[in-house]
Write an enzyme that holds these catalytic residues in place. Sequence first.
Site, PDB file in Angstrom:
ATOM      1  N   TYR A 111      34.548  49.574  21.449  1.00 16.87           N
ATOM      2  CA  TYR A 111      35.956  49.331  22.199  1.00 16.87           C
ATOM      3  C   TYR A 111      36.382  49.321  20.078  1.00 16.87           C
ATOM      4  O   TYR A 111      35.827  48.556  19.693  1.00 16.87           O
ATOM      5  CB  TYR A 111      36.384  48.363  22.973  1.00 16.87           C
ATOM      6  N   GLU A 151      40.726  49.099  19.694  1.00 15.17           N
ATOM      7  CA  GLU A 151      42.005  48.807  20.139  1.00 15.17           C
ATOM      8  C   GLU A 151      42.392  47.883  19.105  1.00 15.17           C
ATOM      9  O   GLU A 151      42.064  47.525  17.834  1.00 15.17           O
ATOM     10  CB  GLU A 151      42.728  48.357  20.938  1.00 15.17           C
ATOM     11  N   ASP A 155      55.054  71.010  18.912  1.00 15.82           N
ATOM     12  CA  ASP A 155      53.268  70.776  19.469  1.00 15.82           C
ATOM     13  C   ASP A 155      52.880  71.748  18.310  1.00 15.82           C
ATOM     14  O   ASP A 155      53.235  72.879  18.925  1.00 15.82           O
ATOM     15  CB  ASP A 155      53.720  70.392  20.396  1.00 15.82           C
ATOM     16  N   THR A 204      46.435  69.522  19.469  1.00 13.19           N
ATOM     17  CA  THR A 204      44.958  69.639  20.086  1.00 13.19           C
ATOM     18  C   THR A 204      43.897  69.622  18.799  1.00 13.19           C
ATOM     19  O   THR A 204      44.523  70.267  17.896  1.00 13.19           O
ATOM     20  CB  THR A 204      44.375  70.153  21.260  1.00 13.19           C
ATOM     21  N   LYS A 218      41.662  73.756  19.993  1.00 11.67           N
ATOM     22  CA  LYS A 218      42.107  75.357  20.256  1.00 11.67           C
ATOM     23  C   LYS A 218      41.571  76.120  19.349  1.00 11.67           C
ATOM     24  O   LYS A 218      40.703  75.814  18.832  1.00 11.67           O
ATOM     25  CB  LYS A 218      43.160  75.082  21.027  1.00 11.67           C
ATOM     26  N   ARG A 231      37.647  68.350  22.121  1.00 13.35           N
ATOM     27  CA  ARG A 231      38.930  68.189  22.492  1.00 13.35           C
ATOM     28  C   ARG A 231      39.375  66.828  22.658  1.00 13.35           C
ATOM     29  O   ARG A 231      39.171  65.739  22.466  1.00 13.35           O
ATOM     30  CB  ARG A 231      38.543  67.382  24.716  1.00 13.35           C
TER      31      ARG A 231
HETATM   32  N1  PLP Z   1      50.328  71.330  23.886  1.00 21.01           N
HETATM   33  C1  PLP Z   1      50.689  72.502  24.293  1.00 21.01           C
HETATM   34  C2  PLP Z   1      51.292  73.185  23.421  1.00 21.01           C
HETATM   35  C3  PLP Z   1      49.361  72.993  25.061  1.00 21.01           C
HETATM   36  O1  PLP Z   1      49.426  74.361  24.985  1.00 21.01           O
HETATM   37  C4  PLP Z   1      48.080  72.401  25.201  1.00 21.01           C
HETATM   38  C5  PLP Z   1      47.619  72.572  26.268  1.00 21.01           C
HETATM   39  O2  PLP Z   1      47.186  73.500  26.839  1.00 21.01           O
HETATM   40  C6  PLP Z   1      49.093  70.740  25.191  1.00 21.01           C
HETATM   41  C7  PLP Z   1      50.010  70.373  24.875  1.00 21.01           C
HETATM   42  C8  PLP Z   1      47.799  69.462  26.339  1.00 21.01           C
HETATM   43  O3  PLP Z   1      46.371  69.936  25.560  1.00 21.01           O
HETATM   44  P1  PLP Z   1      45.583  68.837  26.075  1.00 21.01           P
HETATM   45  O4  PLP Z   1      45.208  69.468  27.681  1.00 21.01           O
HETATM   46  O5  PLP Z   1      44.622  68.537  25.551  1.00 21.01           O
HETATM   47  O6  PLP Z   1      46.354  67.475  26.900  1.00 21.01           O
END
Ligand code: PLP
Length: 480
Positions: free
Chosen positions: A66, A68, A243, A272, A275, A281
């Site tokens: 843990y 936090e 994002d 993320t 990808k 992950r």
């Molecule tokens: N943001 C975008 C643009 C995505 O394409 C995705 C997932 O497909 C996410 C966020 C969410 O990612 P996660 O599945 O790791 O929560």
Amino acid sequence: MPEPLSTESTAFRSALEVIRAVEPRVADAIGQEVADQREMLKLIASENYASPATLLAMGNWFSDKYAEGTVGRRFYAGCRNVDTVEALAAEHARELFGAEHAYAQPHSGIDANLVAFWAVLAQRVEAPALQNAGVRNVNDLSEADWAELRRAFGNQRMLGMSLDAGGHLTHGFRPNISGKMFDQRSYGTDPATGLIDYEALRVSAREFKPLIIVAGYSAYPRLVNFRIMREIADEVGATLMVDMAHFAGLVAGKVLTGDFDPVSHAQIVTTTTHKSLRGPRGGMVLCDSSLADQVDRGCPMVLGGPLPHVMAAKAVALAEARRPEFREYAQAVVDNARALAEGLMRRGAKLVTGGTDNHLNLIDVSSYGLTGRQAESALLESGIVTNRNAIPADPNGAWYTSGIRIGTPALTTRGLGATEMDEIAGLIDRVLATTEAGTTAKGAPSKAQHILDPKIADEISHRATDLLTGFPLYPEIDLG
Ligand code: PLP
């Protein structure tokens, strides 16, 4: 004399043996998963293959801890080793992306977005509740203030890319908490070109006056000009959040630079790590130092205890992404997507926007007389793994869809190049051209059922596997 086993083979064989001794079905499923992945043409734009070092960094004692809090400031004792890996992940991320601050704790992309939304709200919202309570920060609010603040938060606005233009659920859509926290409006693409219409976006932003403008996408095959997005955000007093979950690998590999590099234009960037970035992950937030304190409160505001084993793997993957080879990889991802686009269009396929500038293509399968759902199933039967996706103004909605999204990060990791992409384009076209829409049990037209001669599916599936034998997945790993 037989060849000695590689270190990686020994490591993974031993790990499976240890697991098998407790629950053999789990060991079998793990073995089967890698066997399946080795045989399939994986074109899912959001997937990749993490390195053995990244995978192994996750399977260890960090999972038991843990932690936090933040580096050097934990709510639990005994976190010095977690501090080491979290600090390393953040350092690699800052260096790789040129960010002032990096937060490596988010468990996923959605979590990273939530951390970012709360950070911006905390920094920007001057609700009456905040003033009445005489506090400057949401972290100092009482329960009554929170009740008032919830009402104020409900009136905050977010401008994000529409789902059917390629945006993500977390960019303000109802099924996600972002659509409940914010009053959302979407920007889309020009119906004639399929490209983001920045002038329409500017007009909408002036009218709507959002707190946050979200850029970034899950299924937009073109470049986004973040310099223009920031200019619009500044004009209307919004914070620009990008994002980059999908294209972080292209940013890391310096394919997306200048106007197209989100980190040098947005105040806050989420991603993320699994990808195109090819890590474990997980998620991550990068931001200006003005937002750093709020972002670092991600746990416990939005996140549970961090996953130190995944942060260790993030540090490894980010270190890999800082190597020169990763730049070659990122460029090859884009070159391959382009080759795939050209191969498909030469055979008559219709692509949304007429091509690609990034790692993905969106095929409009209505020209084959199919829904996305039918096309996805027919391709899967033929050993080609893709996913269906809505296209702009999709008449079949988000469930059946009219699109198939295909991406090249995974196959590029295996080493496939432009020649193979052209052959794959041929296989995809052949499957789609020979598949017909099916009917329901009562003989009515169906958006789900399809008809594909199993002989053709089998033939293509074999060809896909043959094609991949020249590009073994994890050539260094022999599981026996
Ligand atoms: N943001 C975008 C643009 C995505 O394409 C995705 C997932 O497909 C996410 C966020 C969410 O990612 P996660 O599945 O790791 O929560």
